[in-house]
Design an enzyme around this catalytic site. Structure first.
Site, short mmCIF file in Angstrom:
data_model
loop_
_atom_site.label_atom_id
_atom_site.label_comp_id
_atom_site.label_asym_id
_atom_site.label_seq_id
_atom_site.Cartn_x
_atom_site.Cartn_y
_atom_site.Cartn_z
N ASP A 203 35.93 8.58 3.59
CA ASP A 203 34.79 8.91 4.43
C ASP A 203 33.81 7.74 4.46
O ASP A 203 33.35 7.29 3.41
CB ASP A 203 34.10 10.17 3.89
CG ASP A 203 33.03 10.72 4.82
OD1 ASP A 203 32.63 10.01 5.77
OD2 ASP A 203 32.59 11.86 4.60
N ASP B 269 38.76 5.20 7.80
CA ASP B 269 38.73 6.48 8.50
C ASP B 269 39.11 7.58 7.52
O ASP B 269 39.92 7.37 6.62
CB ASP B 269 39.70 6.50 9.69
CG ASP B 269 39.27 7.48 10.77
OD1 ASP B 269 39.17 8.69 10.47
OD2 ASP B 269 39.03 7.05 11.91
N TRP C 286 41.68 -0.06 18.43
CA TRP C 286 40.70 -1.15 18.43
C TRP C 286 41.15 -2.29 17.52
O TRP C 286 41.01 -3.47 17.87
CB TRP C 286 39.32 -0.62 18.01
CG TRP C 286 38.58 -0.02 19.17
CD1 TRP C 286 39.12 0.59 20.26
CD2 TRP C 286 37.16 0.01 19.37
NE1 TRP C 286 38.13 1.01 21.12
CE2 TRP C 286 36.93 0.67 20.60
CE3 TRP C 286 36.08 -0.43 18.61
CZ2 TRP C 286 35.64 0.88 21.09
CZ3 TRP C 286 34.80 -0.22 19.10
CH2 TRP C 286 34.58 0.42 20.33
N LYS D 281 29.85 3.39 19.50
CA LYS D 281 29.83 4.45 20.50
C LYS D 281 28.57 5.28 20.33
O LYS D 281 28.21 5.67 19.22
CB LYS D 281 31.05 5.35 20.33
CG LYS D 281 31.11 6.51 21.32
CD LYS D 281 32.19 7.51 20.95
CE LYS D 281 33.56 6.94 21.14
NZ LYS D 281 34.62 7.93 20.81
N ASP E 65 33.86 3.08 16.63
CA ASP E 65 34.20 4.03 17.69
C ASP E 65 34.14 5.44 17.13
O ASP E 65 34.78 6.36 17.63
CB ASP E 65 35.60 3.73 18.24
CG ASP E 65 35.82 4.33 19.63
OD1 ASP E 65 34.82 4.47 20.37
OD2 ASP E 65 36.97 4.63 19.97
#
Length: 221
Positions: free
Chosen positions: A110, A94, A77, A174, A134
């Site tokens: 996190d 991430d 992305w 998402k 996402d």
């Protein structure tokens, strides 16, 4: 030994060790046109085309100046953002390691960590006008539990967007089949002038994933 020099018995044994689900996944990957196109165009995953298709429909990326990519790994992305908005500042986060991407700041931590929002804002050096997510929780095989875990991430991402976006900004996340939970949907509608659900063509037909696209953030004033 075959003419090709490969040992057919070894190939069969390897296949037998592979589970039926793994075999189906491998066959699907090998025959997936989006996977082939991603390799040809240098994207790290077929998921890049989901964002490209969402952008074609909702005009999300061009003109963006500061972008946050939640759940950046493996980086497809952010690659799309860099291509469509090369002048934008991009920061991703991430828990998984992510290989460097030119022009993208990457935090390995996190997102649910209390320190994450401040760390993202510091890296971006300003207020984002686009927040992308996402993210999906690791599945445990229990449909209701998996749904709740993923929607908890969506809610956290939505709160981050609402607390940090510039007025007029956008949020994309998402979600799973059934769309956004009613309470979260109400919250998004209170804070954005437009809230829609979409399933881009690159999402596999059998997949339960959808995306919520919230645009024209009303601001915190």
């Amino acid at each position: 030994m075959s003419r090709s020099g490969r040992n057919p018995d070894k190939r069969v044994r390897t296949a037998r060790k592979r589970s039926a689900s793994s075999t189906r996944w491998l066959e699907r990957q090998l025959n997936d046109p989006y996977v082939k196109q991603a390799k040809a165009e240098g994207y790290r995953s077929r998921a890049a085309y989901k964002l490209i298709e969402l952008d074609e429909r909702f005009s999300l990326i061009r003109g963006a100046k500061r972008v946050v990519d939640l759940g950046i790994a493996p980086g497809g992305w952010s690659q799309v953002v860099r291509k469509l908005a090369p002048g934008a500042a991009v920061v991703g986060i991430d828990l998984l390691p992510t290989d460097p991407i030119d022009g993208v700041s990457i935090l390995q931590m996190d997102f649910m960590d209390d320190a994450a929002p401040a760390a993202l804002e510091a890296e971006l050096d300003g207020t984002p006008d686009l927040v992308l997510s996402d993210m999906a929780a690791n599945t445990v095989g229990h449909k209701q539990t998996d749904h709740l875990r993923t929607m908890a991430l969506v809610e956290a991402a939505a709160w981050f967007a609402i607390e940090n976006l510039q007025s007029g900004g956008a949020f994309v996340a998402k979600v799973l089949a059934g769309g956004t939970d009613s309470d979260l949907l109400d919250m998004l509608k209170q804070n954005f002038a437009s809230v829609k659900h979409a399933k881009p063509p690159a999402s596999r037909k059998g997949s339960s994933e959808w995306y919520v696209v919230a645009q024209k953030f009303k601001g915190r004033g």
